[in-house]
Write an enzyme that holds these catalytic residues in place. Structure first.
Site, mmCIF file in Angstrom:
data_model
loop_
_atom_site.group_PDB
_atom_site.id
_atom_site.type_symbol
_atom_site.label_atom_id
_atom_site.label_comp_id
_atom_site.label_asym_id
_atom_site.label_seq_id
_atom_site.Cartn_x
_atom_site.Cartn_y
_atom_site.Cartn_z
ATOM 1 N N GLU A 80 0.771 -1.309 0.009
ATOM 2 C CA GLU A 80 0.108 0.011 0.076
ATOM 3 C C GLU A 80 0.781 1.301 -0.110
ATOM 4 O O GLU A 80 0.843 2.427 -0.662
ATOM 5 C CB GLU A 80 -0.964 -0.106 1.226
ATOM 6 C CG GLU A 80 -1.846 1.333 1.227
ATOM 7 C CD GLU A 80 -2.195 1.382 2.815
ATOM 8 O OE1 GLU A 80 -2.744 2.627 3.324
ATOM 9 O OE2 GLU A 80 -2.286 0.411 3.567
ATOM 10 N N ASP A 120 0.896 3.842 -3.149
ATOM 11 C CA ASP A 120 0.442 5.376 -2.923
ATOM 12 C C ASP A 120 1.359 6.299 -3.614
ATOM 13 O O ASP A 120 0.669 7.233 -4.188
ATOM 14 C CB ASP A 120 0.566 5.470 -1.465
ATOM 15 C CG ASP A 120 0.185 6.958 -0.928
ATOM 16 O OD1 ASP A 120 -0.976 7.208 -1.230
ATOM 17 O OD2 ASP A 120 1.079 7.529 -0.607
ATOM 18 N N ASP A 149 -7.129 1.421 0.482
ATOM 19 C CA ASP A 149 -5.828 0.660 0.863
ATOM 20 C C ASP A 149 -5.380 -0.439 -0.136
ATOM 21 O O ASP A 149 -4.398 -0.657 -0.591
ATOM 22 C CB ASP A 149 -5.789 0.220 2.154
ATOM 23 C CG ASP A 149 -5.779 1.565 3.389
ATOM 24 O OD1 ASP A 149 -5.772 2.598 2.741
ATOM 25 O OD2 ASP A 149 -6.015 1.298 4.511
ATOM 26 N N GLU A 174 -4.476 0.638 -3.769
ATOM 27 C CA GLU A 174 -3.106 1.189 -3.620
ATOM 28 C C GLU A 174 -2.302 -0.117 -3.662
ATOM 29 O O GLU A 174 -1.119 -0.045 -4.466
ATOM 30 C CB GLU A 174 -2.873 1.934 -2.632
ATOM 31 C CG GLU A 174 -3.587 3.479 -2.654
ATOM 32 C CD GLU A 174 -3.265 4.439 -1.485
ATOM 33 O OE1 GLU A 174 -3.314 5.747 -1.971
ATOM 34 O OE2 GLU A 174 -3.011 4.030 -0.492
#
Length: 224
Positions: free
Chosen positions: A42, A46, A115, A118
């Site tokens: 994640e 991101d 989440d 990502e």
């Protein structure tokens, strides 16, 4: 679990072990001997997402200044926007969740879905580089940027409301929030007033969520 349908929907090839890791929530990890979870992927995803979206809005919107570009980017990478993309992909059907999260609808929770999106993006990047990750973003995120007004209202309703009120020569909104229930299971009720007039109400599991819902309702009411 067979991820063939998921990878077909994503439109890219992802290492099956990485994909399983990307779909492993911390609650599942905790209940299964603290096996690796998706938090590191994640973190990677991101950053990849932030770069791809920043490049896209810069290229597509030469008329926007730095502040406007930042606002559009932040709205695009918000949890609410990413959860919309994750829902379209059907990620909730593949998440590995602990019993507690399963019982409370974890597969549909905004933050868990965002989440996971990502994390999957991070897995795609490791499996095939930036072009691999970009294919996912182009398919599921870039189309949402074209709905700029909807995007901003969904992710930043209070900001959009403040801008509208300024244009209408009205004062800033005032929020009055009350709570109900024990600390571990609290519900927030927000009232939105402009001057002394009640314009909208909102309910949420947090103060922020309740105020956001009230702001969205206020925007709808003020625009008639």
């Amino acid at each position: 679990m067979n991820y063939a349908n998921l990878t077909e929907s994503l439109g890219v090839s992802i290492d099956s072990n990485l994909l399983e890791l990307a779909l492993t929530h911390t609650s599942f990890s905790y209940e299964n001997g603290k096996i690796p979870d998706n938090e590191r992927l994640e973190f990677l995803g991101d950053s990849v997402l932030g770069f791809l979206v920043t490049e896209h809005v810069y290229q597509v919107h030469p008329d926007l200044d730095e502040g406007e570009l930042s606002r559009l980017r932040n709205a695009t990478v918000s949890a609410k926007t990413l959860s919309v993309a994750a829902t379209e992909i059907g990620l909730g059907n593949y998440l590995r969740l602990g019993k507690g999260e399963l019982a409370t609808g974890g597969a549909t929770k905004t933050n868990i879905l965002a989440d996971a999106f990502e994390a999957v993006l991070g897995a795609a990047f490791l499996s095939g580089g930036l072009d691999n990750a970009k294919k996912i973003v182009e398919k599921f995120i870039f189309p949402l940027i074209n709905q700029e007004e909807v995007l901003l209202e969904t992710s930043e309703p209070r900001t959009v409301l403040s801008d509208l009120l300024k244009k209408q020569g009205k004062p800033e909104p005032e929020f009055q929030v009350e709570t109900e229930g024990p600390d571990h299971d609290r519900t927030f009720y927000a009232k939105l007033l402009i001057g002394n007039e009640l314009i909208a109400t909102g309910v949420g599991r947090s103060r922020k969520a309740a105020e956001a819902q009230a702001a969205i309702e206020a925007l709808n009411n003020l625009r008639g």
